[in-house]
Design an enzyme around this catalytic site. Structure first.
Site, PDB file in Angstrom:
ATOM      1  N   HIS A  78      33.470 -87.445  62.553  1.00  0.00           N
ATOM      2  CA  HIS A  78      34.693 -87.471  63.570  1.00  0.00           C
ATOM      3  C   HIS A  78      36.000 -86.101  63.098  1.00  0.00           C
ATOM      4  CE1 HIS A  78      34.318 -92.065  64.747  1.00  0.00           C
ATOM      5  NE2 HIS A  78      33.375 -92.286  63.315  1.00  0.00           N
ATOM      6  N   ASN A 151      35.386 -97.731  68.298  1.00  0.00           N
ATOM      7  CA  ASN A 151      34.829 -96.753  68.589  1.00  0.00           C
ATOM      8  C   ASN A 151      34.180 -97.458  69.582  1.00  0.00           C
ATOM      9  OD1 ASN A 151      34.118 -95.097  66.213  1.00  0.00           O
ATOM     10  ND2 ASN A 151      32.400 -96.619  65.673  1.00  0.00           N
ATOM     11  N   HIS A 342      44.112 -95.252  60.285  1.00  0.00           N
ATOM     12  CA  HIS A 342      43.862 -96.367  58.620  1.00  0.00           C
ATOM     13  C   HIS A 342      43.678 -97.211  60.138  1.00  0.00           C
ATOM     14  CE1 HIS A 342      43.461 -97.813  55.334  1.00  0.00           C
ATOM     15  NE2 HIS A 342      43.937 -96.704  54.599  1.00  0.00           N
ATOM     16  N   TYR A 365      40.008 -94.494  54.134  1.00  0.00           N
ATOM     17  CA  TYR A 365      40.886 -93.586  54.909  1.00  0.00           C
ATOM     18  C   TYR A 365      42.700 -93.181  54.294  1.00  0.00           C
ATOM     19  CZ  TYR A 365      37.922 -94.962  59.118  1.00  0.00           C
ATOM     20  OH  TYR A 365      36.822 -95.131  59.968  1.00  0.00           O
TER      21      TYR A 365
HETATM   22 FE1  HDD Z   1      35.619 -94.260  60.015  1.00  0.00          FE
HETATM   23  C1  HDD Z   1      37.144 -91.527  60.417  1.00  0.00           C
HETATM   24  C2  HDD Z   1      35.585 -95.293  63.219  1.00  0.00           C
HETATM   25  C3  HDD Z   1      33.286 -96.964  59.594  1.00  0.00           C
HETATM   26  C4  HDD Z   1      35.756 -93.667  56.559  1.00  0.00           C
HETATM   27  N1  HDD Z   1      36.776 -93.431  62.082  1.00  0.00           N
HETATM   28  C5  HDD Z   1      36.642 -92.870  61.935  1.00  0.00           C
HETATM   29  C6  HDD Z   1      37.169 -92.134  62.662  1.00  0.00           C
HETATM   30  C7  HDD Z   1      37.191 -93.288  63.492  1.00  0.00           C
HETATM   31  C8  HDD Z   1      36.511 -93.786  62.981  1.00  0.00           C
HETATM   32  C9  HDD Z   1      37.389 -93.274  65.152  1.00  0.00           C
HETATM   33  C10 HDD Z   1      37.972 -90.869  62.963  1.00  0.00           C
HETATM   34  C11 HDD Z   1      39.685 -90.860  63.257  1.00  0.00           C
HETATM   35  C12 HDD Z   1      40.922 -89.646  63.775  1.00  0.00           C
HETATM   36  O1  HDD Z   1      39.574 -89.803  65.069  1.00  0.00           O
HETATM   37  O2  HDD Z   1      40.836 -88.876  62.946  1.00  0.00           O
HETATM   38  N2  HDD Z   1      34.668 -95.375  60.984  1.00  0.00           N
HETATM   39  C13 HDD Z   1      34.940 -95.532  62.385  1.00  0.00           C
HETATM   40  C14 HDD Z   1      34.987 -97.189  63.223  1.00  0.00           C
HETATM   41  C15 HDD Z   1      33.694 -97.531  61.458  1.00  0.00           C
HETATM   42  C16 HDD Z   1      34.144 -96.882  60.766  1.00  0.00           C
HETATM   43  C17 HDD Z   1      34.638 -97.877  64.128  1.00  0.00           C
HETATM   44  C18 HDD Z   1      33.397 -98.651  61.386  1.00  0.00           C
HETATM   45  C19 HDD Z   1      33.331-100.181  62.146  1.00  0.00           C
HETATM   46  N3  HDD Z   1      34.501 -95.168  58.256  1.00  0.00           N
HETATM   47  C20 HDD Z   1      33.668 -95.942  58.481  1.00  0.00           C
HETATM   48  C21 HDD Z   1      33.764 -96.803  56.631  1.00  0.00           C
HETATM   49  C22 HDD Z   1      33.834 -96.011  56.602  1.00  0.00           C
HETATM   50  C23 HDD Z   1      34.728 -94.576  57.004  1.00  0.00           C
HETATM   51  C24 HDD Z   1      32.818 -97.922  56.357  1.00  0.00           C
HETATM   52  C25 HDD Z   1      34.221 -95.669  54.836  1.00  0.00           C
HETATM   53  C26 HDD Z   1      33.578 -96.310  53.879  1.00  0.00           C
HETATM   54  N4  HDD Z   1      36.302 -92.777  58.914  1.00  0.00           N
HETATM   55  C27 HDD Z   1      35.809 -92.741  57.356  1.00  0.00           C
HETATM   56  C28 HDD Z   1      36.692 -91.669  56.924  1.00  0.00           C
HETATM   57  C29 HDD Z   1      37.415 -91.099  58.314  1.00  0.00           C
HETATM   58  C30 HDD Z   1      36.880 -91.860  59.005  1.00  0.00           C
HETATM   59  C31 HDD Z   1      35.942 -90.322  55.764  1.00  0.00           C
HETATM   60  C32 HDD Z   1      37.092 -89.300  58.059  1.00  0.00           C
HETATM   61  C33 HDD Z   1      38.653 -88.958  59.412  1.00  0.00           C
HETATM   62  C34 HDD Z   1      39.441 -89.541  58.147  1.00  0.00           C
HETATM   63  O3  HDD Z   1      39.041 -90.888  57.642  1.00  0.00           O
HETATM   64  O4  HDD Z   1      40.771 -89.700  58.724  1.00  0.00           O
HETATM   65  O5  HDD Z   1      37.849 -91.804  56.109  1.00  0.00           O
END
Ligand code: HDD
Length: 716
Positions: A78, A151, A342, A365
């Site tokens: 993202h 999402n 988060h 997160y």
């Molecule tokens: Fe995630 C970012 C949505 C599964 C780990 N995720 C992130 C963002 C969104 C989502 C919208 C961006 C937020 C922003 O605008 O800053 N992610 C989802 C959805 C998931 C999902 C809807 C499943 C239903 N994500 C998911 C899993 C993991 C992560 C299973 C790790 C085990 N996601 C992250 C992250 C991020 C992230 C690495 C990257 C940047 C951040 O968090 O701040 O922690």
């Protein structure tokens, strides 16, 4: 700036055709970070005018040091996104389900910041990649921060967070050559997917036009996981969250998406920004699907499985509020880039379920913010601050902003009078839902997670013909870019378990045959002999076989509107001035806007000898950036008909199923485009008989309200 370094006054700025800048530095001196006024920002300190620079130059050193550190790590997923401020307003309070304070009273408003994003691309990648869109809203509630990090697609690729790094490694550019950027159309992604049948449902969505939205403002949003709502009596209800856009859910077509990526890679970012700047505030309803705790096992799918939806036919969506985004950020980095979402940011009244994907996210997160923002004090960055007071014994660390007073930073204490003290539940203290957990420690997936194709079928069967065709084309495109034939074939095996005709039609485009027996290994990437704690996949017939809500075309959730849509008015010297003015006025009345496009920048001369300002030339824009086209009459048509760029412009608009309005003489121009012979009985071709024809604008606007003329595709 003037020679003497004083700012321009309004009059001078106007003369120079400068927009008055919005800035907190207006009429302020330039200073160092330590507040020292700077006298010369253009020359470093040197030993003589041709001599070496001096290390002593603290102004130069400060400026360059700061510049050297301007970047922070981009989000691992993202990374590319855009956001805005706004508010959430309750329309239908739900105290019977939740005690969360911000859901209690009709009319109650809570400030929000919402960020939309793509998943796979880097920060500078194109907005129009085929990808899931992030839809993350931060609610600044009186009881603390609540983040709904969802999402625009209601399901996910995988069921367990343990597979998330694998999924992301597979979809990101391949590690040896870092190609391709922001695209899933490559071997490693499809290799992984073809070995992960649990992704079949998500793949149907990701290959549909949901993955190429017309605008962030025209996307649905979903919390994806099943969460819990907890009421004052500590009773729990399961809940799924839905955002429903006021403008309807609309997409572009794939050829268009690719061309937009060239013409304006910032298409979605610009669209959101401009809509807000011009007062077209994007709006969504927030809906909930509520399932009583007692119904946990009522359905043929598991509520904890993030690859499943609850069909709206089984549990309708109840609208409880709306979100309006009405203010652009002042500073992209400070707000949109530094915002830290988060799924674990919850307030009393909202709680988690044991969805294993959600549980993993609860760890990820915070961890990622530590690496991106560099400190456990990321909550002190203005965009992340709670408006509810924060008091605890957390101290120090990088970039601590708070100056905590006093000698007590521990608990229990007597020197601080025992403060800060814990809140009882009745005083608003957060207490987790006391779900009973009595089990063996296992690495295992529940048998109830083993149906991977039932809802993939449901989604596919709920699409219109046009939408199914788009899914097939998308799969042909994506698998066509895969170089390894074995991966293509394995993927056809997966598709054949969703729908035989779908698999056959994809196979035809690849000149391959669908395997009779799909290749094993088939479950969670584990071969049958190594299944261990894994369950064999099974197929369950869904209790709902068709769901209207899953199709974008079948499901016009809102009254058609053309508000904020853009129309290209194709002009050249000699254009019918009245026609241009008429359509512009009619569009403005509907909240839309007409743009004059001509073979040159500057202005066009009208049939009345006047000048009309040109917004873009055919060189600086293309029809993919507009929702509809209008060709007024007049002498200009001759010139336009000689111009290959004009023909490309119209051809694309036609192929992308856009409404084209044309003066009768303008029809001639269309005879030059490839599909003109098919234009009989085309509802998207609106003819302007003459400039006095008042019906024309109304007909044109009505046709535009349907977004696209899909019938054109089936007749192509
Ligand atoms: Fe995630 C970012 C949505 C599964 C780990 N995720 C992130 C963002 C969104 C989502 C919208 C961006 C937020 C922003 O605008 O800053 N992610 C989802 C959805 C998931 C999902 C809807 C499943 C239903 N994500 C998911 C899993 C993991 C992560 C299973 C790790 C085990 N996601 C992250 C992250 C991020 C992230 C690495 C990257 C940047 C951040 O968090 O701040 O922690």
């Amino acid at each position: 700036m003037k020679q003497n370094n004083t700012p321009l006054n309004d009059q001078e700025a106007k003369q120079k055709d400068l927009m008055p800048a919005k800035s907190d530095a207006i009429n302020k001196f330039l200073t160092t970070d330590q507040g020292v006024k700077i006298n010369d920002d253009n020359n470093s300190l040197k030993a003589g005018e041709r001599g070496p620079s001096l290390l002593e130059d603290f102004i130069l050193r400060e400026k360059i040091t700061h510049f050297d550190h301007e970047r922070i790590p981009e989000r691992i997923v993202h990374a590319r996104g855009s956001g805005a401020h706004g508010y959430f307003e309750v329309t239908n309070p739900i105290p019977q389900f939740t005690k969360a304070g911000f859901f209690q009273q009709a009319g109650q408003k809570t400030p929000v910041f919402t960020r939309f994003s793509t998943v796979a691309g880097s920060r500078g990648s194109t907005d129009l990649a085929r990808d899931v869109r992030g839809f993350a809203a931060k609610f600044y509630t009186q009881e603390g921060i609540y983040d709904l990090v969802g999402n625009n697609i209601p399901v996910f690729f995988i069921q367990d967070a343990a597979k998330f790094p694998d999924l992301v490694h597979a979809v990101k550019p391949e590690p040896h050559n870092e190609v391709p950027q922001a695209a899933s159309a490559h071997d490693t992604f499809w290799d992984f997917i073809s070995l992960m049948p649990e992704s079949a449902h998500m793949i149907m969505w990701a290959m549909s036009d949901r993955a190429i939205p017309r605008s962030y403002r025209m996307m649905e949003g979903f919390g994806v996981h099943t969460f819990r709502l907890i009421n004052e009596n500590h009773e729990s209800h399961f809940v799924k969250f839905h955002w429903k856009p006021k403008l309807g859910t609309h997409a572009v077509v794939w050829d268009e998406a690719q061309k937009i990526s060239g013409s304006d890679p910032d298409f979605h970012r610009r669209d959101l920004w401009e809509a807000i700047e011009t007062g077209n505030f994007p709006e969504w309803d927030l809906g909930v699907q509520i399932v009583p705790e007692a119904d946990e096992h009522k359905y043929e799918f598991d509520l904890l499985d993030p690859t499943k939806i609850i069909p709206e036919e089984l549990v309708p969506v109840t609208i409880i509020g709306k979100m309006v985004l009405n203010k652009n950020p002042d500073n992209f980095f400070a707000e949109t880039e530094q915002i830290a979402f988060h799924p674990g940011h919850v307030v009393p009244g909202i709680d988690f379920t044991n969805d294993p994907l959600l549980q993993g996210r609860l760890f990820s997160y915070t961890d990622t913010q530590l690496s991106r923002l560099g400190s456990p004090n990321f909550h002190e960055i203005p965009i992340n601050r709670s408006i509810a007071p924060v008091h605890n014994n957390q101290r120090d660390g990088h970039m601590r902003q708070e100056i905590n007073v006093g000698r007590v930073s521990y608990s229990p204490n007597s020197l601080g009078g025992g403060c800060p003290y814990q809140a009882k539940i009745a005083e608003g203290g957060f207490a987790s839902f006391n779900e009973r957990v009595d089990a063996h420690k296992v690495r295992q997936r529940s048998e109830s997670f083993s149906d991977h194709f039932g809802q993939a079928k449901l989604f596919y069967n709920s699409q219109t013909q046009v939408e199914q065709d788009h899914i097939i084309k998308a799969l042909r495109f994506e698998l066509g870019k895969v170089e390894t034939t074995a991966i293509r074939v394995r993927m056809l095996g997966i598709l054949s378990q969703v729908d035989k005709t779908l698999a056959d039609r994809v196979a035809q485009g690849l000149r391959l045959t669908v395997p009779v027996a799909p290749e094993q290994p088939m479950n969670h990437g584990v071969s049958p002999e190594n299944l261990g704690g894994e369950q064999e996949p099974k197929t369950v017939t869904p209790s709902v076989e068709f769901s209207q809500a899953l199709s974008m075309i079948n499901n016009p959730t809102v009254t058609p509107t053309i508000a904020s849509r853009k129309v290209a008015i194709v002009c050249a010297d000699g254009v019918d001035e009245q026609a241009v003015l008429n359509i512009k006025m009619a569009l403005v009345k509907e909240g839309a806007k007409g743009f004059v496009i001509a073979p040159y920048q500057g202005n066009v001369k009208t049939d009345k000898g006047e000048e009309i300002a040109v917004d873009f030339s055919f060189l600086t824009c293309s029809s993919v950036l507009f929702d509809a086209i209008y060709i007024p009459g007049g002498q200009g048509l001759n010139e336009l008909s000689q111009d290959a760029d004009v023909m490309d412009f119209l051809n694309d608009a036609y192929r992308h199923c856009k409404v084209i309005g044309a003066h009768v003489d303008g029809i001639e121009l269309l005879s030059g485009i490839a599909f003109a012979k098919k234009t009989d009985n085309d509802e998207g071709l609106v003819i302007d008989e003459d400039t006095q024809n008042t019906d024309f604008a109304a007909n044109f606007i009505a046709a535009m309200g349907n977004h696209r003329i899909w019938a054109r595709e089936t007749s192509l």
